[in-house]
Design a protein around this motif. Sequence first.
Motif, short mmCIF file in Angstrom:
data_model
loop_
_atom_site.label_atom_id
_atom_site.label_comp_id
_atom_site.label_asym_id
_atom_site.label_seq_id
_atom_site.Cartn_x
_atom_site.Cartn_y
_atom_site.Cartn_z
N GLU A 1 -2.00 4.16 5.10
CA GLU A 1 -1.54 3.87 3.75
C GLU A 1 -0.25 3.06 3.86
O GLU A 1 0.60 3.37 4.70
N TRP A 2 -0.13 2.06 3.02
CA TRP A 2 1.04 1.16 3.03
C TRP A 2 1.88 1.52 1.81
O TRP A 2 1.44 1.34 0.68
N ARG A 3 3.09 2.05 2.03
CA ARG A 3 3.83 2.70 0.96
C ARG A 3 5.06 1.92 0.47
O ARG A 3 5.46 0.93 1.08
N GLU A 4 5.66 2.46 -0.57
CA GLU A 4 6.93 1.94 -1.10
C GLU A 4 8.07 2.52 -0.27
O GLU A 4 7.95 3.60 0.30
N PRO A 5 9.23 1.82 -0.22
CA PRO A 5 10.32 2.26 0.66
C PRO A 5 10.99 3.58 0.23
O PRO A 5 11.14 3.85 -0.95
N SER B 1 -10.25 11.82 13.66
CA SER B 1 -9.57 13.12 13.58
C SER B 1 -8.17 13.01 12.98
O SER B 1 -7.56 14.02 12.65
N VAL B 2 -7.67 11.79 12.83
CA VAL B 2 -6.36 11.61 12.19
C VAL B 2 -6.58 11.59 10.68
O VAL B 2 -7.22 10.70 10.15
N ARG B 3 -6.06 12.62 10.02
CA ARG B 3 -6.35 12.84 8.61
C ARG B 3 -5.50 11.94 7.71
O ARG B 3 -5.93 11.45 6.68
N TRP B 4 -4.23 11.76 8.11
CA TRP B 4 -3.27 11.08 7.23
C TRP B 4 -2.38 10.19 8.07
O TRP B 4 -1.78 10.66 9.05
N ALA B 5 -2.33 8.92 7.75
CA ALA B 5 -1.44 8.00 8.47
C ALA B 5 -0.74 7.13 7.44
O ALA B 5 -1.40 6.48 6.63
N ILE B 6 0.59 7.12 7.47
CA ILE B 6 1.31 6.28 6.51
C ILE B 6 2.34 5.42 7.21
O ILE B 6 2.96 5.84 8.20
N ALA B 7 2.50 4.21 6.68
CA ALA B 7 3.55 3.31 7.14
C ALA B 7 4.47 3.08 5.94
O ALA B 7 4.01 2.67 4.87
N VAL B 8 5.74 3.39 6.13
CA VAL B 8 6.69 3.34 5.01
C VAL B 8 7.86 2.42 5.38
O VAL B 8 8.76 2.81 6.12
#
Lengths: 478, 203
Positions: free
Chosen positions: A411-415, A379-386
């Motif tokens: 998702e593993w993102r840019e700073p 049920s968690v649609r969007w999860a990001i680690a920044v």
Amino acid sequence: MASKPRTLYEKIWDAHVVERQDDGTCLVYIDRHLVHEVTSPQAFEALRLAGRKVRRPDLTLAVPDHNLPTTPRTAPDGSRLPIADKQSAAQLAALEANAPAFGIDYIDAVAPEQGIVHVVGPEQGFSLPGTTIVCGDSHTAAHGGVGALAFGIGTSEVEHVLATQTLLLRPSKTMEVRVEGELGPGVTPKDLILHIIGVIGTAGGTGYVIEYRGEVFEKMSVEGRLTVCNMSIEGGARAGLIPPDQTVFDYLEGRPYAPQGEAWDKAVDWWRSLATDEGAEFDKSVVIDAAAVEPTVSWGTSPEDVVAIGGTVPSPAVFEDAAKREAVAKSLDYMGLAPGTPMEQVKVENIFIGSCTNSRIEDLRAAAEVLKGRRKAASVRWAIAVPGSGLVKRQAEEEGLDRIFTDAGFEWREPGCSACLAMNPDKVPPGERCASTSNRNFVGRQGPGARTHLLSPAMAAAAAVTGHLTDVRKLSPK
Amino acid sequence: MKQVSTISGRAIPLGLKNVDTDVIIPAHWLKTVSREGLGKGAFETIRQAPGNPFDVEDFAGAPILIAGDNFGCGSSREHAAWAMLDMGLTAVIAPSFSDIFSGNAFKNGILAVELPQEQVDRLLEVAKDHPITIDLENQVVTTPFQDRFPFEVDPFRKHCLLNGLDEIGLTLERDAAIETHERVRADSLPWLDTPTRNRREHA
């Protein structure tokens, strides 16, 4: 004759007063000025129009963070990818042009050191104990974690500092927040500061500089101290600081902008002398029992709207102040929450781990520890680690944390500042909830109609796993 | 800075407490390199609600806003002050203001007038149908009735506002004092002056 005992704040203040006017206004010297793309273009433009230069470019450091997308910034061939949003691109271009034109050191959008300005400052050793630090961003308070007097300023003040390296200020009142005892297992610096704001209120610190005192802070990592001081502004205090000690010195030694060799030793001697004197008086004192702090979450649209995770959404009726009752009713309507709902039953569709409050290596480790061997709920649609900076990102990758996040469905993102403030592509859709490690749950903060629940990185990870706000202490270690 | 002395006219009776600067101007409006044109985004979320006080015809072009406790809390964005100016607001009356907002307001010639809650409540009532006057010189807010509410103002800020003084210009005149401070600082705490050089040596 012994001089009057002084607080840490008073010692830093006194060392920086250039002149005091008869009306009490002081001209105060600024040691470090951090500049980012959003609050500086109008200041540089005004300097240019007035034919003024930057007085001390050597004490100024510029880095973009607020509106940069957190998606990859370079193509596989190494070339820079353009920013699709024209206005953001123009703002970034302005900083890229202004920094060299005025002789200011600039960490560009694709440099390995780029990151959120309040992560970069301490990480580069640019933010030092006992210094005055300003930036056109209210979360500059964060740098108080290394024992600096650091506060956010508006763009006119950015221009004033660029032109004169000073600000016209009146001394603040002093507030002691003394935390007694020890935090329980699973209770983090973020829980502590949310709890403190709940106690003092969002206007409780207005006009004050807070000194956080007690053994809890002596034992706390620099990362944790930065988290606590960062949110001082959410309690109304323009600045909050923690006495610098060996933990801070060890953290800073050898960092790129920090003093070296003999200069380092001299600096440490001075920093040690800054601690609040025995017998110094604070204008206000607040005592917090550490043992009473639980993992804490917000339920409303003001950072003072917090409750322990085991608690429930309050009823407007329980508030004494009529204006607050009305505000709470409006908040609950915006948040789509009914009074009496247990916080643990609140479902979240979005998870944001990042921001200048909680994007340092320790934060990512804490979240990864919970996520290891688990996956986000369907049920968690969007999860990001920044990550807060390129260096944090690199270290996390060396420790394999990125794999833990991506295996868990993040998702593993840019700073960058990312989903903290809805001025780059990372936004929460209207009506959806986000468990967020950021600092503000204001109406529309993460996007128009977005509903924010503030919490710690470990708690955000727990919410990702279960799909609802969850006491992380209930998840057994894997 | 332009001179400010007396502000007189209709006052928008908003009354809300904890109006943060994200509410005054949401972040997506901040992607500008200019100070102009932000009035369009001012109080965007509040103005989406039907019957909100900003869109009442009587208050079109009103120079004064009346709000609750802790006005301007949150982000340091000076865009909040620019947006208010751009929509014609040159004064705010509230029981309290955040430190950063009151500084930003002052720098843009917006009066931030602090009055006790009961006086603010009275003004919220009067403002529905009548104008309000803020007299900076005499530090008093008056209504067409018998109300006279004195307020405090920082003497330096008052002096600058009444005379339209440019703070940076004033500070630049103190150049000798700043230079002296820098010399003392360079002698006693020399490591403060070397961040950029440290980085280059390190690199």
